[in-house]
Design a protein around this motif. Structure first.
Motif, PDB file in Angstrom:
ATOM      1  N   ASN A  48      54.632   1.816 -41.916  1.00 22.02           N
ATOM      2  CA  ASN A  48      55.275   3.072 -42.273  1.00 22.02           C
ATOM      3  C   ASN A  48      54.853   3.379 -43.700  1.00 22.02           C
ATOM      4  O   ASN A  48      55.244   2.688 -44.640  1.00 22.02           O
ATOM      5  CB  ASN A  48      56.790   2.924 -42.160  1.00 22.02           C
ATOM      6  CG  ASN A  48      57.549   4.147 -42.648  1.00 22.02           C
ATOM      7  OD1 ASN A  48      56.952   5.148 -43.051  1.00 22.02           O
ATOM      8  ND2 ASN A  48      58.872   4.068 -42.610  1.00 22.02           N
ATOM      9  N   LEU A  80      55.381   6.020 -35.016  1.00 19.11           N
ATOM     10  CA  LEU A  80      54.889   4.656 -34.854  1.00 19.11           C
ATOM     11  C   LEU A  80      54.547   4.354 -33.395  1.00 19.11           C
ATOM     12  O   LEU A  80      53.483   3.788 -33.104  1.00 19.11           O
ATOM     13  CB  LEU A  80      55.931   3.669 -35.379  1.00 19.11           C
ATOM     14  CG  LEU A  80      56.131   3.672 -36.896  1.00 19.11           C
ATOM     15  CD1 LEU A  80      57.491   3.083 -37.272  1.00 19.11           C
ATOM     16  CD2 LEU A  80      55.012   2.897 -37.582  1.00 19.11           C
ATOM     17  N   ALA A 136      52.768   7.153 -39.889  1.00 24.13           N
ATOM     18  CA  ALA A 136      52.443   5.827 -39.355  1.00 24.13           C
ATOM     19  C   ALA A 136      50.948   5.574 -39.448  1.00 24.13           C
ATOM     20  O   ALA A 136      50.135   6.478 -39.207  1.00 24.13           O
ATOM     21  CB  ALA A 136      52.898   5.719 -37.906  1.00 24.13           C
ATOM     22  N   THR A 159      62.964   2.615 -39.851  1.00 20.85           N
ATOM     23  CA  THR A 159      63.066   3.802 -39.001  1.00 20.85           C
ATOM     24  C   THR A 159      64.049   3.504 -37.866  1.00 20.85           C
ATOM     25  O   THR A 159      64.446   2.366 -37.653  1.00 20.85           O
ATOM     26  CB  THR A 159      61.709   4.177 -38.379  1.00 20.85           C
ATOM     27  OG1 THR A 159      61.289   3.137 -37.481  1.00 20.85           O
ATOM     28  CG2 THR A 159      60.644   4.403 -39.439  1.00 20.85           C
ATOM     29  N   ALA A 205      57.278   7.865 -41.984  1.00 18.49           N
ATOM     30  CA  ALA A 205      57.147   7.707 -40.532  1.00 18.49           C
ATOM     31  C   ALA A 205      58.497   7.729 -39.830  1.00 18.49           C
ATOM     32  O   ALA A 205      59.511   7.264 -40.359  1.00 18.49           O
ATOM     33  CB  ALA A 205      56.422   6.411 -40.207  1.00 18.49           C
TER      34      ALA A 205
END
Length: 323
Positions: free
Chosen positions: A271, A280, A259, A38, A275
């Motif tokens: 994840n 997160l 998340a 991410t 996510a």
């Protein structure tokens, strides 16, 4: 549209980069680097060819341009708005060597994965490095955060650390000058660690291998190592374990967006596939709030969080909202 503009920064630096041999990538996708998969882009990613190249680059980089150092991205959360300025990521070719320099000492580049240093020590018959076999990071990160596992920390092995400061000067620090404490070093934040000398002790290879196998078995048994994760989310508070406090607060398996706090090891955030970094970090702050309310324990992040929030998606510390 991203929150950073690497092409504009690269254009600004264009007249200063003669002789720089490393790779410069504008708007580099950090979600391809971090283990969480991410995060927004780095405004400008610099991968120096070697220490001389790193020093030369930092000497010509304007003082107002921020510098962030990243390793393999295992213990890192990059926010969705990206990272302003220059992100330095050391190359394996320039900073990824391990060399036995005396009977019990190894000089290791900062880009070497922790597991490779453990393997080099095994080959040389040097004990005391088995714990690195279970840490999914690089030596630069281990030096910065005093990484440890299985009852051993980086500070127990470090003799001296080599670095380059923000002005491009080479610096050498002793173990004492690193200012180590639990999951922390008080060395200046602007230093880019490039290598370190470590010391172990004589040990037969069979014993070292058994210790490394035990570390690996423990990881495979209790940690979600096949998931998109960032390792331990929170530091262990004094007198207790982070996972115990997370569990007691009812946060094992807690999910926000894509998340989740791992059902297998609830101090690991994962994840699940969709996510964002916002998911997160929101999850992490929600867990901190619930633990504080449940037991009065104030959990501190072990995962390093860097970069900008997307506008309108800022995450406040210790969310009061219970989910």
């Amino acid at each position: 549209m991203t929150a950073v503009d690497g092409n504009a920064l690269l254009e600004r630096l264009s007249g200063k980069l003669d002789g720089i041999r490393g790779r410069l990538t504008p708007n580099a996708p950090m979600d391809q680097i971090t283990w969480f998969r991410t995060g927004g882009p780095a405004e400008l990613l610099f991968q120096p060819a070697d220490e001389d190249d790193l020093s030369a680059f930092l000497k010509v980089l304007p003082e107002d341009v921020p510098v962030t150092v990243v390793g393999v991205g295992s213990n890192l959360l990059v926010r969705d708005g990206g990272i302003p300025g220059v992100v330095v990521r050391l190359s394996a070719r320039g900073f990824g060597q391990a060399e036995v320099v005396s009977e019990n000492r190894i000089r290791a580049g900062a880009a070497i994965p922790d597991k490779r240093l453990a393997a080099a020590a095994l080959e040389a018959g040097i004990g005391g490095f088995h714990f690195y076999h279970g840490i999914p990071g690089s030596i630069g990160g281990a030096l910065r955060m005093n990484a440890g596992a299985n009852g051993v920390e980086t500070r127990a092995r470090v003799i001296e650390v080599h670095a380059v400061d923000r002005q491009g000067n080479r610096v050498t620090l002793s173990n004492d000058e690193m200012g180590y404490s639990y999951r922390h070093s008080s060395a200046p934040k602007d230093l880019v660690f490039t290598a370190a000398v470590f010391e172990g002790f004589p040990e037969d290879s069979a014993t070292i291998r058994a210790e490394m196998d035990a570390v690996q078995h423990h990881r495979e048994t209790v940690q979600p190592i096949k998931e998109k994760t960032g390792g331990s989310t929170f530091k262990n508070p004094e007198g207790t374990s982070a996972w115990k406090e997370v569990d007691r607060a009812g946060c094992r398996g807690l999910t926000i967006g894509g998340a989740q706090m791992s059902p297998m090891h609830c101090n690991f955030m994962i994840n699940t596939g969709t996510a964002t970094s916002h998911d997160l970090e929101t999850l992490g702050e929600t867990v901190r709030a619930r633990v504080l309310e449940n037991s009065g324990v104030r959990l501190e992040w072990e995962i390093k969080r860097i970069g900008l929030f997307r506008p309108g998606q800022e995450v406040q510390e210790f969310l009061g909202r219970m989910i």
